[in-house]
Design a protein around this motif. Structure first.
Motif, PDB file in Angstrom:
ATOM      1  N   LYS A  48       0.853  -1.186   0.000  1.00 20.49           N
ATOM      2  CA  LYS A  48       0.000   0.000   0.000  1.00 20.49           C
ATOM      3  C   LYS A  48       0.885   1.230   0.000  1.00 20.49           C
ATOM      4  O   LYS A  48       2.076   1.160   0.297  1.00 20.49           O
ATOM      5  N   TRP A  49       0.279   2.371  -0.364  1.00 19.11           N
ATOM      6  CA  TRP A  49       1.024   3.623  -0.342  1.00 19.11           C
ATOM      7  C   TRP A  49       1.329   3.980   1.099  1.00 19.11           C
ATOM      8  O   TRP A  49       0.599   3.619   2.023  1.00 19.11           O
ATOM      9  N   GLN A  50       2.407   4.741   1.294  1.00 19.15           N
ATOM     10  CA  GLN A  50       2.854   5.103   2.632  1.00 19.15           C
ATOM     11  C   GLN A  50       3.207   6.576   2.634  1.00 19.15           C
ATOM     12  O   GLN A  50       3.732   7.095   1.661  1.00 19.15           O
ATOM     13  N   GLY A  51       2.893   7.258   3.721  1.00 20.79           N
ATOM     14  CA  GLY A  51       3.249   8.659   3.875  1.00 20.79           C
ATOM     15  C   GLY A  51       2.028   9.541   4.032  1.00 20.79           C
ATOM     16  O   GLY A  51       0.894   9.070   4.007  1.00 20.79           O
ATOM     17  N   ASN A  52       2.265  10.805   4.203  1.00 24.55           N
ATOM     18  CA  ASN A  52       1.191  11.797   4.293  1.00 24.55           C
ATOM     19  C   ASN A  52       1.380  12.853   3.217  1.00 24.55           C
ATOM     20  O   ASN A  52       0.710  12.823   2.202  1.00 24.55           O
ATOM     21  N   SER A  53       2.317  13.755   3.413  1.00 23.18           N
ATOM     22  CA  SER A  53       2.528  14.809   2.418  1.00 23.18           C
ATOM     23  C   SER A  53       3.038  14.235   1.101  1.00 23.18           C
ATOM     24  O   SER A  53       2.764  14.782   0.036  1.00 23.18           O
ATOM     25  N   SER A  54       3.745  13.120   1.145  1.00 24.43           N
ATOM     26  CA  SER A  54       4.296  12.533  -0.080  1.00 24.43           C
ATOM     27  C   SER A  54       3.236  11.895  -0.972  1.00 24.43           C
ATOM     28  O   SER A  54       3.509  11.577  -2.129  1.00 24.43           O
ATOM     29  N   LEU A  55       2.024  11.704  -0.471  1.00 21.32           N
ATOM     30  CA  LEU A  55       0.968  11.098  -1.286  1.00 21.32           C
ATOM     31  C   LEU A  55       0.607  11.952  -2.502  1.00 21.32           C
ATOM     32  O   LEU A  55       0.076  11.436  -3.487  1.00 21.32           O
ATOM     33  N   SER A  56       0.907  13.241  -2.453  1.00 20.54           N
ATOM     34  CA  SER A  56       0.592  14.109  -3.587  1.00 20.54           C
ATOM     35  C   SER A  56       1.611  13.980  -4.721  1.00 20.54           C
ATOM     36  O   SER A  56       1.367  14.457  -5.820  1.00 20.54           O
ATOM     37  N   PHE A  57       2.736  13.324  -4.482  1.00 26.14           N
ATOM     38  CA  PHE A  57       3.765  13.167  -5.511  1.00 26.14           C
ATOM     39  C   PHE A  57       3.406  12.024  -6.455  1.00 26.14           C
ATOM     40  O   PHE A  57       2.787  11.034  -6.044  1.00 26.14           O
ATOM     41  N   PRO A  58       3.839  12.114  -7.715  1.00 24.22           N
ATOM     42  CA  PRO A  58       3.526  11.040  -8.659  1.00 24.22           C
ATOM     43  C   PRO A  58       4.238   9.716  -8.343  1.00 24.22           C
ATOM     44  O   PRO A  58       3.719   8.651  -8.635  1.00 24.22           O
ATOM     45  N   LYS A  59       5.403   9.771  -7.723  1.00 23.81           N
ATOM     46  CA  LYS A  59       6.143   8.564  -7.342  1.00 23.81           C
ATOM     47  C   LYS A  59       5.883   8.324  -5.863  1.00 23.81           C
ATOM     48  O   LYS A  59       6.276   9.121  -5.011  1.00 23.81           O
ATOM     49  N   LYS A  60       5.210   7.227  -5.533  1.00 18.63           N
ATOM     50  CA  LYS A  60       4.741   6.954  -4.175  1.00 18.63           C
ATOM     51  C   LYS A  60       5.759   6.168  -3.354  1.00 18.63           C
ATOM     52  O   LYS A  60       6.572   5.409  -3.876  1.00 18.63           O
ATOM     53  N   ASN A  61       5.666   6.328  -2.034  1.00 21.38           N
ATOM     54  CA  ASN A  61       6.332   5.442  -1.080  1.00 21.38           C
ATOM     55  C   ASN A  61       5.406   4.252  -0.848  1.00 21.38           C
ATOM     56  O   ASN A  61       4.189   4.386  -0.951  1.00 21.38           O
ATOM     57  N   TYR A  62       5.982   3.107  -0.482  1.00 27.56           N
ATOM     58  CA  TYR A  62       5.174   1.899  -0.268  1.00 27.56           C
ATOM     59  C   TYR A  62       5.523   1.240   1.058  1.00 27.56           C
ATOM     60  O   TYR A  62       6.678   1.244   1.476  1.00 27.56           O
ATOM     61  N   THR A  63       4.521   0.659   1.698  1.00 25.72           N
ATOM     62  CA  THR A  63       4.731  -0.253   2.815  1.00 25.72           C
ATOM     63  C   THR A  63       4.477  -1.646   2.278  1.00 25.72           C
ATOM     64  O   THR A  63       3.428  -1.910   1.683  1.00 25.72           O
ATOM     65  N   LEU A  64       5.440  -2.539   2.482  1.00 20.88           N
ATOM     66  CA  LEU A  64       5.337  -3.911   2.008  1.00 20.88           C
ATOM     67  C   LEU A  64       5.353  -4.860   3.189  1.00 20.88           C
ATOM     68  O   LEU A  64       6.183  -4.717   4.095  1.00 20.88           O
ATOM     69  N   LYS A  65       4.428  -5.804   3.188  1.00 26.34           N
ATOM     70  CA  LYS A  65       4.429  -6.878   4.192  1.00 26.34           C
ATOM     71  C   LYS A  65       4.563  -8.191   3.445  1.00 26.34           C
ATOM     72  O   LYS A  65       3.641  -8.637   2.758  1.00 26.34           O
ATOM     73  N   CYS A  83       9.709  -0.748   4.180  1.00 23.98           N
ATOM     74  CA  CYS A  83       9.194   0.380   3.400  1.00 23.98           C
ATOM     75  C   CYS A  83      10.089   0.602   2.189  1.00 23.98           C
ATOM     76  O   CYS A  83      11.294   0.379   2.249  1.00 23.98           O
ATOM     77  N   MET A  84       9.468   1.045   1.109  1.00 23.28           N
ATOM     78  CA  MET A  84      10.196   1.445  -0.090  1.00 23.28           C
ATOM     79  C   MET A  84       9.974   2.945  -0.240  1.00 23.28           C
ATOM     80  O   MET A  84       8.855   3.386  -0.514  1.00 23.28           O
ATOM     81  N   LYS A  85      11.027   3.715  -0.017  1.00 25.83           N
ATOM     82  CA  LYS A  85      10.930   5.178  -0.063  1.00 25.83           C
ATOM     83  C   LYS A  85      11.313   5.681  -1.445  1.00 25.83           C
ATOM     84  O   LYS A  85      12.389   5.374  -1.957  1.00 25.83           O
ATOM     85  N   ALA A  86      10.428   6.485  -2.024  1.00 26.44           N
ATOM     86  CA  ALA A  86      10.674   7.055  -3.343  1.00 26.44           C
ATOM     87  C   ALA A  86      11.681   8.200  -3.277  1.00 26.44           C
ATOM     88  O   ALA A  86      12.378   8.461  -4.249  1.00 26.44           O
ATOM     89  N   ASN A  87      11.736   8.900  -2.148  1.00 23.46           N
ATOM     90  CA  ASN A  87      12.604  10.078  -2.008  1.00 23.46           C
ATOM     91  C   ASN A  87      12.407  11.023  -3.194  1.00 23.46           C
ATOM     92  O   ASN A  87      13.361  11.503  -3.799  1.00 23.46           O
TER      93      ASN A  87
END
Length: 167
Positions: A48-65, A83-87
């Motif tokens: 699933k997507w991860q983050g708060n302010s970063s959700l508005s960016f086209p490249k998302k962060n992800y939480t993987l289980k 987590c996979m951070k897009a930075n």
């Protein structure tokens, strides 16, 4: 139409996480199940997507289980959640993890060494390394494979009196 160039992992030294499956409906609150292959590991994971302010960016962060625990880096211990951070705002892909590694080195050199923090991966700070992600054959880009800000990062158990995690 612009043709996307295929990602050739043989040209790079980064580990590659291959993901396959339907991502329809995935967002911050709704995880989807995908198949994965990473190094000698393969199986299923929820993403699933991860983050708060970063959700508005086209490249998302992800939480993987992941379906099985594995130790992504020696000393992290076997875990299922990463987590996979897009930075996305950091073209160097280094500010987050490099700053945390510097902090870990500072804590390591303090005397006396804090035994609680010394038992944690990177002395209780996040840690990670660069990785490429390919989803359904499409190269998503370079990400940072990170420790999530979870209890295991600070060596916390499930007791009622544990440490406070400052992120």
């Amino acid at each position: 139409a612009e043709e996307k160039q295929k990602f050739n992992p043989a040209l790079y030294t980064l580990p590659v996480l291959y993901l396959n499956g339907d991502t329809t409906g995935m967002d911050k609150d709704n995880a989807v199940t995908l198949e994965y292959k990473w190094k000698e590991h393969e199986g299923t994971l929820t993403c699933k997507w991860q983050g708060n302010s970063s959700l508005s960016f086209p490249k998302k962060n992800y939480t993987l289980k992941f379906d099985n625990e594995f130790e992504a880096v020696e000393g992290w211990g076997a875990q299922k959640k990463y987590c996979m951070k897009a930075n996305y705002n950091d073209f160097t892909q280094s500010r987050n993890v490099v700053s945390a590694k510097i902090w870990g080195e500072i804590v390591r050199t303090r005397t006396p060494v804090n035994d609680v923090l010394a038992a944690c991966a990177n002395y209780g700070a996040i840690d990670g390394f660069p990785i490429a992600i390919v989803l359904n054959g499409e190269f998503l880009g370079v990400y940072c494979f990170n420790i999530p800000k979870d209890g295991w990062m600070m060596n916390m158990g499930s007791g009622t009196h544990e440490a406070i995690l400052c992120a």
